[in-house]
Write an enzyme that holds these catalytic residues in place. Sequence first.
Site, PDB file in Angstrom:
ATOM      1  N   ASP A 132      32.581  25.716 -88.487  1.00 48.22           N
ATOM      2  CA  ASP A 132      33.442  25.186 -87.438  1.00 48.22           C
ATOM      3  C   ASP A 132      32.857  25.503 -86.062  1.00 48.22           C
ATOM      4  O   ASP A 132      32.060  26.427 -85.914  1.00 48.22           O
ATOM      5  CB  ASP A 132      34.836  25.795 -87.576  1.00 48.22           C
ATOM      6  CG  ASP A 132      35.924  24.872 -87.032  1.00 48.22           C
ATOM      7  OD1 ASP A 132      35.578  23.891 -86.340  1.00 48.22           O
ATOM      8  OD2 ASP A 132      37.107  25.134 -87.303  1.00 48.22           O
ATOM      9  N   ARG A 185      30.825  16.854 -88.494  1.00 45.84           N
ATOM     10  CA  ARG A 185      32.246  16.506 -88.361  1.00 45.84           C
ATOM     11  C   ARG A 185      32.501  16.324 -86.870  1.00 45.84           C
ATOM     12  O   ARG A 185      32.388  17.273 -86.092  1.00 45.84           O
ATOM     13  CB  ARG A 185      33.134  17.621 -88.907  1.00 45.84           C
ATOM     14  CG  ARG A 185      34.636  17.380 -88.726  1.00 45.84           C
ATOM     15  CD  ARG A 185      35.432  18.608 -89.223  1.00 45.84           C
ATOM     16  NE  ARG A 185      36.840  18.319 -89.327  1.00 45.84           N
ATOM     17  CZ  ARG A 185      37.751  18.679 -88.405  1.00 45.84           C
ATOM     18  NH1 ARG A 185      37.372  19.334 -87.330  1.00 45.84           N
ATOM     19  NH2 ARG A 185      39.023  18.376 -88.581  1.00 45.84           N
TER      20      ARG A 185
END
Length: 308
Positions: A132, A185
């Site tokens: 992330d 992402r």
Amino acid sequence: MPVLRSAFIALSRNRPLRNFCEKSRFGRRMSSRFVAGMEIGDALRVAEALNHQGMTATLDSLGESVTSETEAHQAAEIYHSLLDWIAAHKLNANISVKLTQMGLELSPELAEGIAERLVEHAAKTRNFVRIDMEDSSLTQVTLDMVRRLNARRDLRGTIGIVIQSYLYRSQADVEHLIADGIKVRLCKGAYKEPAEVAFPRKADVDTNYMKLTRMLLESPIYHGLATHDEAMIAAAKAFASEHGIEPSRFEFQMLYGVRRDLQRRLVREGYNVRVYVPFGREWYPYFMRRLAERPANVLFLARNFFRR
């Protein structure tokens, strides 16, 4: 940045309020819309239900900025357990990891070693680790770490990253990641950033999101477009159709508890949909950032809370 968004981001860092909310029945009840539960079993049950609906899942054990090496290793053990459970139950799910939860702010070497062992475990179980992205002060160290791990031949394709469209630097970062064959992402970003590094206007963030979307879709790599914005989704679908890009070459990613109707509709239309499923007792910062992203969620939560 709108006043409400700034307020919620500030609240996400309020330690006394966080302690109260995470320990109170009221707080856990409010969080249940966006957080799957407190334990691994809760996340696995949600992932299994999503698979039955034709969706995949990304599981995230909530927590960030650990204060000791012991805490970092304890956080990593949860992810190792998740990888084993996913394999044992044959779930279509992967994991998402924050490097500060792996000790990045204590020692970059510690965090990279822990992340490397997780990616090695994922490779053995034929799974995938998404690293992330956090605030902009950590962007470069995160990118460097992911690129080093992906450069290992035995780990190539087993690790991916998140790119935030509100950062000015993101176009150059996407170009380098595509060249390295790394799965991205793409999201808009949920941290408070200074105008020196990030677009202050939502319109500019959206414009950059679509520019990066086109770059990702035209690449040969399987990427994820993380958005609940129907205009962005429609534009991505139109671009893919116009350029002969099959729906199987990318996926839309959405958050647990947000726009379930849209998730199901995209599945019916033949698109791949992955739902980000957070769980754990340290849910408060994540929850407040979701409210910051879309303050209208406050009214939604209030209506549903008092209906129970």
